[in-house]
Design a protein around this motif. Structure first.
Motif, short mmCIF file in Angstrom:
data_model
loop_
_atom_site.label_atom_id
_atom_site.label_comp_id
_atom_site.label_asym_id
_atom_site.label_seq_id
_atom_site.Cartn_x
_atom_site.Cartn_y
_atom_site.Cartn_z
N SER A 126 0.83 -1.20 0.00
CA SER A 126 0.00 0.00 0.00
C SER A 126 0.87 1.25 0.00
O SER A 126 2.00 1.25 0.45
N THR A 127 0.28 2.33 -0.49
CA THR A 127 0.99 3.59 -0.50
C THR A 127 0.77 4.32 0.82
O THR A 127 -0.15 4.00 1.58
N LYS A 128 1.60 5.32 1.04
CA LYS A 128 1.47 6.10 2.27
C LYS A 128 0.11 6.81 2.30
O LYS A 128 -0.55 6.85 3.34
N LYS A 129 -0.32 7.34 1.16
CA LYS A 129 -1.61 8.03 1.12
C LYS A 129 -2.75 7.08 1.49
O LYS A 129 -3.64 7.45 2.25
N GLU A 130 -2.71 5.86 0.97
CA GLU A 130 -3.74 4.88 1.32
C GLU A 130 -3.73 4.59 2.82
O GLU A 130 -4.78 4.48 3.45
N ARG A 131 -2.52 4.48 3.38
CA ARG A 131 -2.40 4.21 4.82
C ARG A 131 -2.94 5.39 5.63
O ARG A 131 -3.68 5.20 6.60
N LEU A 132 -2.58 6.62 5.23
CA LEU A 132 -3.07 7.79 5.95
C LEU A 132 -4.59 7.90 5.85
O LEU A 132 -5.26 8.23 6.83
N ASP A 133 -5.13 7.62 4.67
CA ASP A 133 -6.59 7.62 4.50
C ASP A 133 -7.24 6.57 5.40
O ASP A 133 -8.30 6.81 5.98
N ALA A 134 -6.60 5.40 5.50
CA ALA A 134 -7.14 4.34 6.35
C ALA A 134 -7.12 4.76 7.82
O ALA A 134 -8.09 4.53 8.55
N ASP B 108 -5.81 -5.31 10.65
CA ASP B 108 -7.06 -5.95 10.24
C ASP B 108 -7.53 -5.44 8.88
O ASP B 108 -8.26 -6.13 8.17
N SER B 109 -7.10 -4.22 8.53
CA SER B 109 -7.47 -3.64 7.23
C SER B 109 -6.45 -3.96 6.14
O SER B 109 -6.54 -3.44 5.03
N GLY B 110 -5.43 -4.75 6.49
CA GLY B 110 -4.46 -5.17 5.50
C GLY B 110 -3.20 -4.34 5.41
O GLY B 110 -2.42 -4.48 4.47
N PHE B 111 -2.97 -3.47 6.38
CA PHE B 111 -1.77 -2.64 6.39
C PHE B 111 -0.77 -3.20 7.39
O PHE B 111 -1.13 -3.49 8.53
N SER B 112 0.47 -3.33 6.96
CA SER B 112 1.52 -3.80 7.85
C SER B 112 2.47 -2.63 8.11
O SER B 112 3.21 -2.20 7.22
N VAL B 113 2.41 -2.08 9.33
CA VAL B 113 3.26 -0.94 9.68
C VAL B 113 3.88 -1.15 11.04
O VAL B 113 3.35 -1.87 11.88
N THR B 114 5.00 -0.49 11.25
CA THR B 114 5.64 -0.54 12.56
C THR B 114 5.05 0.55 13.45
O THR B 114 4.42 1.49 12.97
N GLU C 71 -4.18 -0.10 19.67
CA GLU C 71 -5.50 -0.37 19.09
C GLU C 71 -5.53 0.05 17.62
O GLU C 71 -6.09 -0.66 16.77
N LEU C 72 -4.94 1.20 17.32
CA LEU C 72 -4.92 1.69 15.94
C LEU C 72 -4.09 0.77 15.06
O LEU C 72 -4.48 0.45 13.92
N LEU C 73 -2.97 0.30 15.58
CA LEU C 73 -2.11 -0.62 14.84
C LEU C 73 -2.87 -1.91 14.50
O LEU C 73 -2.80 -2.41 13.38
N LYS C 74 -3.62 -2.43 15.47
CA LYS C 74 -4.41 -3.65 15.24
C LYS C 74 -5.47 -3.41 14.17
O LYS C 74 -5.67 -4.25 13.29
N GLU C 75 -6.15 -2.27 14.24
CA GLU C 75 -7.17 -1.96 13.23
C GLU C 75 -6.55 -1.85 11.84
O GLU C 75 -7.13 -2.30 10.85
N LEU C 76 -5.37 -1.24 11.77
CA LEU C 76 -4.68 -1.14 10.48
C LEU C 76 -4.31 -2.52 9.95
O LEU C 76 -4.48 -2.81 8.76
#
Length: 146
Positions: free
Chosen positions: A2-10, A32-38, A25-30
């Motif tokens: 995913s792009t940064k913009k997509e992640r920020l929008d999410a 669950d939405s398919g984003f892998s971030v540190t 909690e936000l990391l878990k929601e991300l």
């Protein structure tokens, strides 16, 4: 990937639709939405989006987006109108909970010549214009802040 913009929008979408109290909690929601971030990346994203933790009225603190981010997403450019009402020459500005004092402080710190002072609560600002200043001029002066 995913792009940064997509992640920020999410992140914006999650904060607007769910009660999020911490980065975990936000990391878990991300995730669950398919984003892998540190956590470090998430922290930078939160800072970039100017996400604030505000009191929710139930004794908890939750993440909120600044009013301008929500307004830009919800309304097309040029359609944005500030939430200002007048009673005589006094203006009342409504904000999101927890934002009024910060906005009022900015107005007072950079006091336009049209504005004498402000008084802020949690989500409401009383704006006291100088004598003889029209409502249109007050709105124009406040448009730099809200």
């Amino acid at each position: 990937m995913s792009t940064k913009k997509e992640r920020l929008d999410a992140i914006c979408g999650i904060i607007q639709t769910k009660v999020i109290s911490n980065q975990e909690e936000l990391l878990k929601e991300l995730e669950d939405s398919g984003f892998s971030v540190t956590q470090a990346t998430l922290s930078r994203d939160i800072k970039q989006l100017k996400v604030a933790k505000v009191h929710d009225g139930n004794g908890d603190y939750v993440y909120r987006l600044p009013e301008e981010s929500i307004s830009k997403q919800a309304q097309p450019e040029g359609k944005k109108k500030p939430n200002i009402e007048f009673s005589g020459n006094l203006a009342v500005v409504k904000t999101r909970p927890g934002y009024a004092m910060g906005i009022a402080s900015d107005i007072d710190s950079h006091a336009p010549s049209e504005i004498l002072a402000t008084i802020a609560g949690d989500d409401t600002i009383l704006v006291i214009p100088r004598n003889g200043v029209s409502q249109e001029k007050v709105i124009a002066a406040l448009s730099h802040f809200i």
